[in-house]
Enzyme design. Structure first.
Site, PDB file in Angstrom:
ATOM      1  CB  THR A  88     -14.040 -14.389  25.098  1.00  0.00           C
ATOM      2  OG1 THR A  88     -14.563 -15.655  25.530  1.00  0.00           O
ATOM      3  CG2 THR A  88     -14.856 -13.280  25.717  1.00  0.00           C
TER       4      THR A  88
ATOM      5  CD  GLU B 227      -3.534 -16.785  26.373  1.00  0.00           C
ATOM      6  OE1 GLU B 227      -4.436 -16.866  25.527  1.00  0.00           O
ATOM      7  OE2 GLU B 227      -3.508 -17.491  27.396  1.00  0.00           O
TER       8      GLU B 227
END
Ligand code: 5RP
Length: 223
Positions: free
Chosen positions: A31, A103
């Site tokens: 994504t 992340e």
């Protein structure tokens, strides 16, 4: 609409959360790859990016988007990333792409977390997706036993028949059989087990916004 088209839709929609001159945190995954492609169209209007993986860095650079070291930047305006699961409070499971530690670092440096996902990722309770946990290899077996004591089955993630090695030189356990009713408490507890580098529950670094791709368009959730 295919899942790929839904991902492209939210990748494009995420540009609305990037303002001129912003430093942008960039996550990892299929994504986010759509977001990176969209970001390339406004690359001259942003100050730069901080990336959460070698894979995203390579894609950003190949499109001429500047990538800065996390340590060279004090704060990022926004962090854009996908999720493996997200609940109605903005708590997530992440790490399907093995990039969870970086992340979480980049998310922690950012003022806002905007999650981009297709609607299949929205869940009532976290835990159906196998929970990724980055671990120091010498602790992996002990940690598998520790997850078993809480009802989980932790499997070492393999790639090409050998343990997957993360960008940080560590291994990943994928834990099934958990229902994570208290994501904040769960993240705090597991994170302090010796040998855990990062647990893939993002509750302390939750999303403030989720752009959810649906066949009727982008649904915006705010938390
Ligand atoms: C990578 C991640 C990704 O955000 C997560 O796995 C979702 O990926 P995709 O957009 O490919 O479905 O946490 O570590």
């Amino acid at each position: 609409m295919t899942q790929d088209e839904l991902k492209a839709l939210v990748g494009q929609a995420a540009l609305q959360h990037v303002a001129p001159g912003d430093l942008v945190g960039v996550g990892t995954g299929s994504t986010v790859n759509k977001f990176i492609d969209a970001l390339a169209t406004i690359k001259d209007r942003i100050a730069g990016t901080v990336s959460s993986s070698e894979a995203s860095t390579a894609r950003l650079r190949s499109l001429g988007i500047p990538v800065l070291e996390a340590s060279a930047v004090e704060e990022l305006a926004v962090y854009i990333d996908g999720a493996d699961e997200i609940d109605g409070r903005g708590y997530m499971i992440k790490g399907g792409g093995a990039a969870l530690t970086r992340e979480k670092i980049v998310a922690a440096q950012s003022r806002r977390f905007v999650c981009i996902a297709d609607e299949s990722k929205l869940v009532a309770t976290l835990g159906a997706f196998p929970l990724p946990v980055e671990v120091i290899p010498m602790a992996a077996t002990r940690l598998q036993r520790q997850f078993a004591r809480m009802g989980g089955q932790a499997r070492l993630r393999l790639k090409d028949g050998v343990p997957l090695v993360t960008d940080n030189g560590q291994h990943i356990l994928d834990v099934t059989g958990l229902q994570i009713a208290d994501p904040l408490g769960f993240e705090s507890e597991v994170n302090q087990w010796p040998g855990v580098v990062t647990v893939g529950v993002f509750a302390h670094q939750k999303a403030q916004v989720c752009l959810l791709g649906t066949p009727s368009g982008v649904r915006t959730l705010t938390f």
